[in-house]
Design a protein around this motif. Structure first.
Motif, PDB file in Angstrom:
ATOM      1  N   VAL A 158       2.126 -11.603  -0.928  1.00  0.00           N
ATOM      2  CA  VAL A 158       1.550 -10.256  -0.970  1.00  0.00           C
ATOM      3  C   VAL A 158       1.864  -9.663  -2.342  1.00  0.00           C
ATOM      4  O   VAL A 158       3.027  -9.443  -2.674  1.00  0.00           O
ATOM      5  CB  VAL A 158       2.130  -9.351   0.136  1.00  0.00           C
ATOM      6  N   GLU A 159       0.828  -9.432  -3.136  1.00  0.00           N
ATOM      7  CA  GLU A 159       1.000  -8.943  -4.501  1.00  0.00           C
ATOM      8  C   GLU A 159       1.740  -7.592  -4.472  1.00  0.00           C
ATOM      9  O   GLU A 159       1.278  -6.641  -3.834  1.00  0.00           O
ATOM     10  CB  GLU A 159      -0.383  -8.779  -5.138  1.00  0.00           C
ATOM     11  N   PRO A 160       2.901  -7.498  -5.153  1.00  0.00           N
ATOM     12  CA  PRO A 160       3.742  -6.299  -5.000  1.00  0.00           C
ATOM     13  C   PRO A 160       3.392  -5.136  -5.920  1.00  0.00           C
ATOM     14  O   PRO A 160       3.758  -3.996  -5.623  1.00  0.00           O
ATOM     15  CB  PRO A 160       5.144  -6.826  -5.338  1.00  0.00           C
ATOM     16  N   ASN A 161       2.691  -5.369  -7.031  1.00  0.00           N
ATOM     17  CA  ASN A 161       2.553  -4.322  -8.041  1.00  0.00           C
ATOM     18  C   ASN A 161       1.763  -3.116  -7.554  1.00  0.00           C
ATOM     19  O   ASN A 161       2.093  -1.976  -7.897  1.00  0.00           O
ATOM     20  CB  ASN A 161       1.922  -4.903  -9.311  1.00  0.00           C
ATOM     21  N   GLU A 162       0.708  -3.355  -6.755  1.00  0.00           N
ATOM     22  CA  GLU A 162      -0.058  -2.216  -6.240  1.00  0.00           C
ATOM     23  C   GLU A 162       0.796  -1.385  -5.283  1.00  0.00           C
ATOM     24  O   GLU A 162       0.697  -0.156  -5.267  1.00  0.00           O
ATOM     25  CB  GLU A 162      -1.324  -2.708  -5.538  1.00  0.00           C
ATOM     26  N   TYR A 163       1.625  -2.060  -4.471  1.00  0.00           N
ATOM     27  CA  TYR A 163       2.511  -1.331  -3.571  1.00  0.00           C
ATOM     28  C   TYR A 163       3.583  -0.576  -4.363  1.00  0.00           C
ATOM     29  O   TYR A 163       3.961   0.543  -3.989  1.00  0.00           O
ATOM     30  CB  TYR A 163       3.169  -2.299  -2.590  1.00  0.00           C
ATOM     31  N   TYR A 164       4.069  -1.181  -5.452  1.00  0.00           N
ATOM     32  CA  TYR A 164       5.058  -0.512  -6.297  1.00  0.00           C
ATOM     33  C   TYR A 164       4.465   0.748  -6.904  1.00  0.00           C
ATOM     34  O   TYR A 164       5.088   1.821  -6.872  1.00  0.00           O
ATOM     35  CB  TYR A 164       5.545  -1.465  -7.396  1.00  0.00           C
ATOM     36  N   GLN A 165       3.242   0.660  -7.460  1.00  0.00           N
ATOM     37  CA  GLN A 165       2.627   1.822  -8.094  1.00  0.00           C
ATOM     38  C   GLN A 165       2.347   2.916  -7.080  1.00  0.00           C
ATOM     39  O   GLN A 165       2.526   4.108  -7.358  1.00  0.00           O
ATOM     40  CB  GLN A 165       1.332   1.421  -8.804  1.00  0.00           C
TER      41      GLN A 165
END
Length: 334
Positions: free
Chosen positions: A275-282
């Protein structure tokens, strides 16, 4: 059996990665970076997979897909399309009253009400309304549910139960709603509804590119045009883009980035490849900056929990909560 002559295995055997040799049928299978021996089983979604002859053999039951809404208007449709929308109204999340043929033949509708939860114009889900012959209201303030209208004969087409931190509404029509009694909503829908639903959760046809389908059944590229079309009341004002919360509240930016870095840290390393984390981080940083009228920790915890839930959907369970980071009182929830 040990390998010989510079780790070359005898005929019909292969290296096991530990300095030994084994028959090919005894090789492990790999899932999410973990190795499983022949005969071991794992659960992937709603299916069981068993390791045999180096390959996974899985059952093929149709699984319920999930639409999620959390925090400051972060949406993921049934077909995996992610978008952000901040509107101060009631909106249709999902319904099967769609198109000319379905307008009078639907069986359910799920509506969410958004209210401002910060000074920058950010909005969060306040309540959920479910209509399926009866009306169920789920209110954010106390997690209370009210059945407004009973069906003839008194038989209820749903069951409400608690599951950990979630209030779960199980219906008889193939719809499941999970709500954390705060700002996270997860809607699971039976595959029998594929291509027959509409709303902010998309049309559930396996193609995320056409999820921005308006109430008038037009596919558009603009998220505001799409989302505003799903207002419940036409008298409600159209939403416009709000200013960046971290620009509006620069004093919160460093704190937000530091707190939210747990998503991209080693804590969630097992999940990063799935699950790609960067979008959730932003999304986490934006929410932590935005919630400046109280509830800032709730916004942060909700954002991290959303990533943990996405990992959990793929059978990757992360123990990320601690006594100092979004603790849960398990005795209470149990």
């Amino acid at each position: 059996t040990h390998c010989v002559s510079g780790c070359v295995c005898p005929h019909n055997q292969v290296l096991d990665g530990k300095g030994g040799c084994i028959a090919p049928e005894y090789c492990p299978c790999v899932h999410n970076g973990n190795s499983y021996s022949p005969g071991e089983s794992i659960r992937v979604g709603c299916n069981n997979c068993t390791c045999r002859n180096r390959k996974w053999h899985c059952s093929e039951e149709p699984c319920l897909e999930t639409c999620s809404v959390y925090g400051d208007g972060h949406y993921t449709t049934f077909d995996g399309k992610r978008f952000d929308f901040e509107g101060d109204c009631e909106y249709v999340l999902v319904q099967n009253y769609c198109g000319q043929q379905g307008m009078n033949q639907g069986t359910f509708r799920v509506i969410t009400e958004n209210i401002p939860c910060g000074t920058t114009g950010t909005t969060c889900s306040k309540s959920i309304k479910v209509f399926l012959g009866v009306s169920i209201f789920l209110n954010k303030f106390d997690g209370h549910s009210d059945v407004i209208q009973r069906t003839p004969g008194g038989k209820m087409p749903f069951q409400i139960r608690s599951m950990g931190i979630y209030l779960v509404v199980d219906t008889t029509v193939g719809l499941i709603i999970m709500w954390d009694k705060k700002t996270s909503i997860f809607i699971k829908l039976s595959p029998s509804f594929q291509g027959y639903v509409c709303g902010l959760c998309g049309n559930y046809d396996g193609n995320g590119n056409n999820d921005f389908t308006t109430r008038s059944q037009s596919v558009v590229g603009n998220v505001l045009e799409f989302a505003n079309s799903w207002k419940v009341s036409s008298s409600c004002p159209n939403a416009n883009r709000t200013k960046d919360p971290c620009t509006a509240n620069p004093y919160r930016k460093a704190w937000a980035q530091k707190q939210c870095s747990i998503i991209t840290s080693e804590v969630f390393m097992k999940c990063h490849s799935q699950v790609e984390p960067n979008e959730y981080y932003q999304a986490c940083v934006d929410d932590a900056c935005a919630c400046d009228t109280g509830g800032d920790c709730e916004c942060f915890c909700t954002a991290v929990a959303a990533y943990a839930q996405a990992c959990n959907e793929l059978d990757i369970c992360i123990s990320w909560r601690t006594p100092s980071i979004c603790p849960l009182f398990c005795d209470y929830y149990n």
